[in-house]
Structures are given as structure tokens and as C-alpha cells.
Scaffold this motif. Structure first.
Motif, PDB file in Angstrom:
ATOM      1  N   PRO A 163       0.810  -1.222   0.000  1.00 12.81           N
ATOM      2  CA  PRO A 163       0.000   0.000   0.000  1.00 12.81           C
ATOM      3  C   PRO A 163       0.843   1.271   0.000  1.00 12.81           C
ATOM      4  CG  PRO A 163      -0.963  -1.617   1.467  1.00 12.81           C
ATOM      5  CD  PRO A 163       0.362  -2.184   1.034  1.00 12.81           C
ATOM      6  N   ALA A 164       1.972   1.243   0.699  1.00 13.28           N
ATOM      7  CA  ALA A 164       2.838   2.421   0.726  1.00 13.28           C
ATOM      8  C   ALA A 164       3.660   2.558  -0.551  1.00 13.28           C
ATOM      9  CB  ALA A 164       3.771   2.362   1.932  1.00 13.28           C
ATOM     10  N   TYR A 165       4.017   1.427  -1.155  1.00 11.73           N
ATOM     11  CA  TYR A 165       4.852   1.431  -2.355  1.00 11.73           C
ATOM     12  C   TYR A 165       4.256   0.487  -3.401  1.00 11.73           C
ATOM     13  CZ  TYR A 165       8.210   3.578   0.811  1.00 11.73           C
ATOM     14  OH  TYR A 165       8.815   4.415   1.711  1.00 11.73           O
ATOM     15  N   PRO A 166       3.151   0.871  -4.014  1.00  5.98           N
ATOM     16  CA  PRO A 166       2.532  -0.018  -5.017  1.00  5.98           C
ATOM     17  C   PRO A 166       3.417  -0.219  -6.241  1.00  5.98           C
ATOM     18  CG  PRO A 166       1.462   2.137  -4.994  1.00  5.98           C
ATOM     19  CD  PRO A 166       2.360   2.098  -3.805  1.00  5.98           C
TER      20      PRO A 166
ATOM     21  N   PHE B 260      -6.018  -3.757  -7.247  1.00  4.65           N
ATOM     22  CA  PHE B 260      -5.461  -2.441  -7.561  1.00  4.65           C
ATOM     23  C   PHE B 260      -5.557  -1.500  -6.350  1.00  4.65           C
ATOM     24  CE2 PHE B 260      -5.726   1.881  -9.199  1.00  4.65           C
ATOM     25  CZ  PHE B 260      -4.657   1.914 -10.073  1.00  4.65           C
ATOM     26  N   PRO B 261      -4.511  -0.749  -6.008  1.00  8.08           N
ATOM     27  CA  PRO B 261      -3.330  -0.441  -6.816  1.00  8.08           C
ATOM     28  C   PRO B 261      -2.198  -1.458  -6.740  1.00  8.08           C
ATOM     29  CG  PRO B 261      -3.206   0.791  -4.797  1.00  8.08           C
ATOM     30  CD  PRO B 261      -4.531   0.058  -4.763  1.00  8.08           C
ATOM     31  N   LEU B 262      -2.402  -2.561  -6.019  1.00  9.63           N
ATOM     32  CA  LEU B 262      -1.400  -3.619  -6.009  1.00  9.63           C
ATOM     33  C   LEU B 262      -1.620  -4.514  -7.225  1.00  9.63           C
ATOM     34  CD1 LEU B 262      -1.413  -4.550  -2.209  1.00  9.63           C
ATOM     35  CD2 LEU B 262      -0.276  -2.655  -3.395  1.00  9.63           C
ATOM     36  N   GLY B 263      -0.645  -5.383  -7.488  1.00 14.79           N
ATOM     37  CA  GLY B 263      -0.763  -6.303  -8.609  1.00 14.79           C
ATOM     38  C   GLY B 263       0.381  -6.138  -9.585  1.00 14.79           C
ATOM     39  N   VAL B 264       0.412  -7.005 -10.588  1.00  7.35           N
ATOM     40  CA  VAL B 264       1.480  -6.972 -11.587  1.00  7.35           C
ATOM     41  C   VAL B 264       1.007  -6.256 -12.848  1.00  7.35           C
ATOM     42  CG1 VAL B 264       2.465  -9.127 -10.713  1.00  7.35           C
ATOM     43  CG2 VAL B 264       0.858  -9.199 -12.636  1.00  7.35           C
TER      44      VAL B 264
END
Length: 208
Positions: free
Chosen positions: A121-124, A176-180
Motif C-alpha cells: 500500500p505504501a509502495y505499489p 489495484f493499486p497492487l498487482g502486476v
């Protein structure tokens, strides 16, 4: 041994600055305009099974600070790792989760997306970008997508891909905002799918 490897390793970009910048721009434009196919012309002759397009994107995006994971066919050929180290200085890592970039020559057997770095979350942006060498790439048919950078809907079809491609991409987008993020490269072409691209069913929005 060093004498026999040197000619092969030397086959990088003819003009490293100009050629690298051109491929870099093409890759960034592909990710900013999801699903839109762009030309990718390269005269690279990397060691097989590293395709010219896979090699071109790797040389443009990867450097000594970006750990790289290679799938099984690429790991099986030592010259591939030698080529990448010679031209980029990138460390080759053993685990998908350690990689900033993953090079995948056999996309039908691509590991689960969750095996790769998802960001935090801090560095997506601390997530992985997967570069998959597909044989076919078309925007005339396929899965429809909506989202940032897409006007209306866009379609993208590629092969071979994992049988669960649609469901795994839906799951990837849902985080989102995480993921590849993914770059799909085919002979002479590439297309991007960032995690922001949301797949829609053909029943909901026709793929035209």
C-alpha cells in the motif's frame, strides 16, 4: 569458453542509446494505452529461446538495479543469463517474488501472478512487470478491457496464454493499486496491460 561466448554476447543494440530509448518509449506508451498494439522492430539476435522482442524490451527496461527472474526455458539455456548480464548487469534471481521484471518465454506456463511481487500500500510501484513472449497478438478480438488510458473499450487477444488468463487478470485488477503489470511481445509488435485495466465480459460490453 570466453572466446566462443564473446561474439554472441556482443549482439546487443546497434545504437544502444537511440535503440534503447525507442524501445523504452514504445513500452511506456503500451502501458499508458492498454491493449493498443504498437510496432516493435529490432535486429537483435539473442540466444534462443530469448526472442528478439523479449530481448529488446529487457535491454531497454532492465539495469543493474532491477532483479530479473527467468522462466524455465530461459533458465535452461545459460547463454540467456550471460547475454542479459553482459548487456544490463541485472542480477538473475531464483524466486519470482524477488524480481522487479520477469521474462517469460513460455507464457502458457506462466506462474500464478501472486507468485510475483505485488507491491505494498505504501509502495505499489514495488511490484513486478511480466514480459511475456507470445506468438500471436491481436486487438480485433479477445477479452475486452476498460480503464485509464482506454477510450471506451479495447480488445486484446494473445496466445499462447494460461487457460485461466481471464480469471487471473480479473483477480489481479481487483487488488489495484497492487498487482502486476504485463507487456506482451510478439514478432514485430507489443502491447501493454497494466493492473489498472479492468476486464469486462463479452455479455456486458461487446468486443468490437
Amino acid at each position: 569458453m570466453a572466446h566462443t561466448l564473446a561474439p554472441q554476447l556482443a549482439h546487443g543494440f546497434a545504437d544502444p542509446v537511440h535503440d534503447g530509448q525507442a524501445v523504452f518509449r514504445a513500452a511506456m506508451e503500451a502501458l499508458s494505452r492498454p491493449g493498443r498494439i504498437r510496432p516493435l522492430d529490432t535486429a537483435l539476435t539473442p540466444p534462443a529461446p530469448l526472442t528478439p522482442e523479449l530481448a529488446a524490451v529487457a535491454l531497454a527496461l532492465i539495469d543493474a538495479d532491477t532483479p530479473v527472474w527467468l522462466d524455465a526455458p530461459l533458465r535452461a539455456e545459460p547463454a540467456v543469463a550471460g547475454f542479459l548480464r553482459f548487456h544490463t548487469g541485472a542480477p538473475i534471481v531464483a524466486s519470482p517474488g524477488q524480481a522487479a521484471f520477469a521474462l517469460i518465454a513460455d507464457p502458457a506456463r506462466c506462474p500464478a501472478f501472486t507468485d510475483f511481487a505485488q507491491g505494498t500500500p505504501a509502495y505499489p510501484d514495488a511490484s513486478a512487470t511480466l514480459i511475456l513472449a507470445v506468438e500471436t497478438l491481436s486487438d480485433a478480438t479477445g477479452l475486452a478491457f476498460v480503464g485509464p488510458g482506454i477510450r471506451g473499450t479495447v480488445c486484446l487477444d494473445a496466445g499462447p496464454l494460461p487457460a485461466d488468463w481471464a480469471s487471473r487478470w480479473a483477480a489481479n485488477h481487483s487488488g489495484f493499486p497492487l498487482g502486476v503489470d504485463c507487456l506482451l511481445v510478439a514478432p514485430g509488435r507489443l502491447a501493454g496491460l497494466p493492473r489498472s485495466a479492468r476486464p469486462v465480459t463479452p455479455e456486458a460490453i461487446p468486443c468490437t
